[in-house]
Design a protein around this motif. Structure first.
Motif, short mmCIF file in Angstrom:
data_model
loop_
_atom_site.label_atom_id
_atom_site.label_comp_id
_atom_site.label_asym_id
_atom_site.label_seq_id
_atom_site.Cartn_x
_atom_site.Cartn_y
_atom_site.Cartn_z
N PRO A 70 3.35 -10.77 9.06
CA PRO A 70 3.24 -12.21 8.81
C PRO A 70 2.85 -12.47 7.36
O PRO A 70 1.90 -11.86 6.84
N LEU A 71 3.57 -13.36 6.73
CA LEU A 71 3.30 -13.70 5.33
C LEU A 71 1.88 -14.22 5.15
O LEU A 71 1.24 -13.96 4.13
N ILE A 72 1.37 -14.92 6.15
CA ILE A 72 0.07 -15.57 6.05
C ILE A 72 -1.05 -14.59 5.76
O ILE A 72 -2.06 -14.95 5.14
N GLY A 73 -0.88 -13.31 6.16
CA GLY A 73 -1.97 -12.34 6.00
C GLY A 73 -1.88 -11.45 4.78
O GLY A 73 -2.72 -10.57 4.60
N ILE A 74 -0.88 -11.67 3.91
CA ILE A 74 -0.69 -10.75 2.77
C ILE A 74 -0.62 -11.48 1.43
O ILE A 74 -0.10 -10.95 0.45
N LYS A 75 -1.15 -12.69 1.38
CA LYS A 75 -1.08 -13.49 0.15
C LYS A 75 -1.70 -12.76 -1.04
O LYS A 75 -1.07 -12.63 -2.11
N ASN A 76 -2.92 -12.27 -0.89
CA ASN A 76 -3.60 -11.61 -2.01
C ASN A 76 -2.89 -10.33 -2.43
O ASN A 76 -2.78 -10.03 -3.63
N GLU A 77 -2.41 -9.57 -1.46
CA GLU A 77 -1.75 -8.30 -1.77
C GLU A 77 -0.42 -8.52 -2.49
O GLU A 77 -0.02 -7.70 -3.32
N LEU A 78 0.25 -9.60 -2.19
CA LEU A 78 1.48 -9.94 -2.92
C LEU A 78 1.15 -10.38 -4.34
O LEU A 78 1.84 -10.01 -5.29
N SER A 79 0.07 -11.15 -4.46
CA SER A 79 -0.32 -11.67 -5.78
C SER A 79 -0.73 -10.55 -6.73
O SER A 79 -0.39 -10.57 -7.92
N ASN A 80 -1.49 -9.56 -6.22
CA ASN A 80 -1.96 -8.49 -7.11
C ASN A 80 -1.01 -7.30 -7.17
O ASN A 80 -1.29 -6.31 -7.87
N GLY A 81 0.12 -7.37 -6.45
CA GLY A 81 1.13 -6.33 -6.57
C GLY A 81 0.94 -5.12 -5.68
O GLY A 81 1.68 -4.15 -5.79
N ASP A 82 -0.03 -5.16 -4.78
CA ASP A 82 -0.23 -4.03 -3.87
C ASP A 82 0.92 -3.92 -2.87
O ASP A 82 1.24 -2.84 -2.39
N LEU A 83 1.51 -5.08 -2.51
CA LEU A 83 2.62 -5.11 -1.58
C LEU A 83 3.79 -5.85 -2.21
O LEU A 83 3.61 -6.69 -3.09
N GLN A 84 4.98 -5.53 -1.73
CA GLN A 84 6.17 -6.25 -2.16
C GLN A 84 7.01 -6.62 -0.94
O GLN A 84 7.03 -5.90 0.06
#
Length: 307
Positions: free
Chosen positions: A241-255
């Motif tokens: 779910p996109l809702i749970g990965i906002k910070n990780e997308l912002s800091n580049g940990d996830l793509q």
């Protein structure tokens, strides 16, 4: 006797969880702080309240009697507080909600202003897996539940809170072409699943089955956070779910890996038993949700439109 209400609250939680560690977690205290409160309460009694065997803590018969008394005292204190607020004309009582694990990124934002407006309401919010959420609702133990997949064998009413988007995600190590990938990419990468009964897993498996994809199941984990950390560590990929990965997308940990047919969409639903008799608190909260839903989504979740 000089025991405090805080000591009784801590001891009651220890008896309920059978663990100092779990009691500390649920009370949002450190383990040493809980141990100190237990010791201070114990010092006022000549008879042991607990005993430790190996690494396990056990409540003595005397301790169990004290726990019953502690619960009675704490309930009376709550009653006094409620009566004081009611005398002032304020809305009082408990609001009980169960939330599936990923829903913890959603529900607090729909509660915050409501609770600020009604200081006499005590919130009981339980974040757990879908099976436990539905069980508590079926037993009529809660006012509302938050789910992303509506239960099939339970008669409920619901209000859609907001859209739930799920994407295929990986960590930052491997580079993927910016082009839109075919769904068959799911056949070539190791996938990390949530546990059986999870709403996220249900949506993920439904998509895989509908598209007849022979995927590689790498592992199974019991929480969104565990899956997230496993993906970041490079143990595999997952549909999250996109809702749970906002910070990780912002800091580049996830793509996000762009794939045809994504994002998979469902809805977050606030549900309750059909024909349920609402308390004044529950009724007031439902009215609030219906009036303030759009504003809350715009204020806190507008960023979702970027994906």
């Amino acid at each position: 006797m000089n025991y405090t209400l805080h000591q009784l609250q801590v001891f009651l939680k220890i008896t309920q969880t059978q663990s100092i560690t779990k009691a500390a977690e649920e009370l949002h205290l450190t383990q040493p702080a809980v141990s100190i409160q237990l010791r201070n309460l114990q010092d006022q009694f000549e008879i042991p309240l607990t005993e430790v065997i190996g690494r396990r803590i056990f409540i003595t018969d005397f301790g169990k009697e004290i726990a019953v008394a502690a619960e009675r005292i704490l309930n009376e204190v709550h009653a006094i507080n409620y009566k004081t607020l009611a005398y002032k004309g304020q809305l009082i009582g408990r609001l009980k909600i169960t939330v599936v694990s990923t829903g913890k990124y959603v529900m607090p934002y729909f509660l915050s202003d409501f609770l600020k407006q009604h200081r006499g309401i005590e919130l009981v919010l339980d974040v757990t897996n879908k099976a436990m959420v539905i069980e508590s609702l079926e037993k009529n133990e809660v006012d509302f539940s938050l789910v992303s997949v509506l239960p099939e064998n339970l008669q409920v009413d619901n209000i859609e809170l907001m859209e739930n988007k799920l994407h295929l995600v990986g960590n930052k190590e491997q580079e993927f072409k910016r082009q839109l990938h075919e769904k068959s990419i799911l056949e070539t990468i190791p996938l990390i699943y949530r546990e059986p009964g999870s709403g996220t897993r249900h949506i993920m498996e439904k998509f895989i089955k509908q598209n007849n994809l022979p995927v590689i199941k790498k592992m199974e984990l019991t929480s969104n956070e565990a899956v997230k950390q496993a993906v970041i560590a490079g143990l595999g990929y997952s549909i999250m779910p996109l809702i749970g990965i906002k910070n990780e997308l912002s800091n580049g940990d996830l793509q996000i890996i762009p794939v045809k047919g994504f994002p998979i969409k469902s809805n977050w639903n606030l549900i309750w038993l059909k024909n349920k008799s609402f308390s004044p608190v529950a009724s007031s909260f439902l009215d609030y949700i219906q009036k303030e839903k759009s504003r809350t989504i715009q204020e806190w979740f507008g960023w979702l439109e970027q994906f």
